[in-house]
Design an enzyme around this catalytic site. Structure first.
Site, PDB file in Angstrom:
ATOM      1  N   CYS A   1       0.834  -1.226   0.000  1.00 52.10           N
ATOM      2  CA  CYS A   1       0.000   0.000   0.000  1.00 52.10           C
ATOM      3  C   CYS A   1       0.856   1.259   0.000  1.00 52.10           C
ATOM      4  CB  CYS A   1      -0.951   0.055   1.200  1.00 52.10           C
ATOM      5  SG  CYS A   1      -2.129  -1.277   1.258  1.00 52.10           S
ATOM      6  N   ALA A   2       2.075   1.152  -0.498  1.00 56.89           N
ATOM      7  CA  ALA A   2       2.965   2.313  -0.433  1.00 56.89           C
ATOM      8  C   ALA A   2       3.756   2.442  -1.734  1.00 56.89           C
ATOM      9  CB  ALA A   2       3.901   2.194   0.767  1.00 56.89           C
TER      10      ALA A   2
END
Ligand code: PLP
Length: 384
Positions: A342-343
């Site tokens: 998620c980054a």
């Protein structure tokens, strides 16, 4: 020791297993403290209210908030970051962020950007840490309303110089918002010593609580429009939320079992944090050294021996991250996480946006033997 046949190295996603104290606290919150706090006046509700009150004090004191009313319970870190960013920023405002933020920051900012907020990124060095000289120049280059930075990276483990950023932000009239998802419970966090105006954390990661609760520290005097309105148990005649903290920011029935579990997790940490941190440092050191001995592997982020949160992400020159994670789980019962975590911004900075990486993240309960087994398993998977 593996738990239930699993070597769990995915603590950055959520800590597991939770301490027995957390189970016991959740059980109590569903039993003798199972009423709705701040609503009814019967004993179950009063017990629930007492539980929430005590939990707020415990978590506030653990994170260094001077007044427990400055510590808000929210549904999670993502919710808290949305609340802070959407509360602080509007059309025409300028926000400066690190170039390694999680989607919990990037996605709300993308929405705000579409509504006229200017988003400017600070570069990071090769270890994934914000470059303070560049940061100062960027913050000073316009009328910056807020600076947003994570305390520690969920991809590289890099620890950001948030206290220095707070000084720079304040010098230029901006507030500092810190995403503490990967720091709370793994590093000693004192929100006031750091100079954070807003500090947000997950309850279910390093703080050892159940999923369903996060915390926001809001510095005294800094008020945001609340993101959600609804019942607060008091001042019910008014159509507006009460002004007082924490009620203003906690509309609706709170997740009492999660809050109870979080307080129990924090109780464990308050007793053990130094020992946990020392243990995690040893595990990380062993992971970094061991994984680097496997031919073809590179470790992202800080150099071996440098301080980092207990997160170690690797790439291999030919074996794909998803393959490594799949084999570790299916053949060895080792739980890790592959992909972009998620980054994407952090991976773009590390040069791994195309491939992603395999992340090993340790925490309380992981043993040196677990880590040795993980290193050996990676060696086997990668030499095949
Ligand atoms: N920020 C960082 C750096 C994270 O690693 C995470 C979760 O992985 C979050 C924010 C969001 O936390 P949550 O999913 O608990 O809301």
């Amino acid at each position: 020791m593996p738990h239930d046949g699993i070597i769990y190295l995915d603590h950055a996603a959520t800590s597991w297993p939770k301490p027995p104290e957390v189970f016991a606290a959740v059980k109590r919150a569903l039993g003798p403290a199972g009423g709705n706090p701040h609503r009814s006046a019967h004993r179950l509700a009063l017990e629930a209210a007492r539980l929430v009150l005590e939990a707020r004090s415990a978590v506030a004191s653990f994170l260094g908030a001077g007044d427990a009313r400055d510590l808000l319970f929210v549904p999670g870190c993502t919710f808290g970051l949305n609340m802070a960013l959407k509360g602080l920023l509007g059309a025409g405002d300028r926000v400066v962020i690190s170039s390694v933020e999680h989607n919990a920051v990037m996605r709300p900012l993308a929405v705000l950007e579409a509504h006229g907020v200017e988003v400017v990124r600070m570069p990071v060095d090769g270890a994934g840490r914000v470059d303070l000289d560049a940061a100062e120049a960027i913050i000073a280059a316009g009328k910056t309303k807020a600076v947003v930075c994570q305390h520690a990276s969920n991809v590289t483990g890099a620890i950001q110089p948030v206290a220095d950023l707070a000084d720079i932000a304040h010098e230029h009239g901006a507030v500092l918002v810190v995403d503490g998802a990967q720091a709370a419970g793994h590093l000693r966090v004192d929100v006031r010593a750091l100079g954070a105006d807003v500090y947000v954390a997950s309850g279910h990661k390093g703080l050892l609580g159940p999923q369903g609760v996060g915390v926001v520290y809001l510095a005294p005097g800094l008020e945001l429009p609340e993101l959600v309105q609804g019942g607060s148990g008091g001042e019910s005649v008014s159509p507006a939320m009460p002004d007082a903290r924490p009620d203003r920011y906690e509309a609706g029935t709170p997740p009492v079992p999660a809050i109870a579990g979080l307080a129990a997790g924090v109780g464990v940490l308050a007793r053990e944090l130094d020992a946990i941190m020392a243990h995690e440092r040893r595990l990380v050191q062993r992971l970094v050294d061991g994984l680097l001995e496997v031919p073809g592997i590179a470790v992202l982020g800080p150099a071996p021996g440098e301080e980092r949160a207990p997160v170690v992400s690797i790439i291999h020159e030919s074996v794909e991250p998803d393959r490594i994670a799949y084999e570790l789980d299916s053949r060895f019962g080792i739980a890790v996480r592959s992909g972009l975590h998620c980054a994407p911004a952090a991976h773009a900075s590390a040069g791994t946006l195309e491939t992603g990486a395999v992340r090993f993240s340790v925490g309380r309960g992981v043993t040196e033997d677990d880590v040795e087994r993980a290193v050996e398993a990676v060696r086997e998977v990668c030499q095949a």
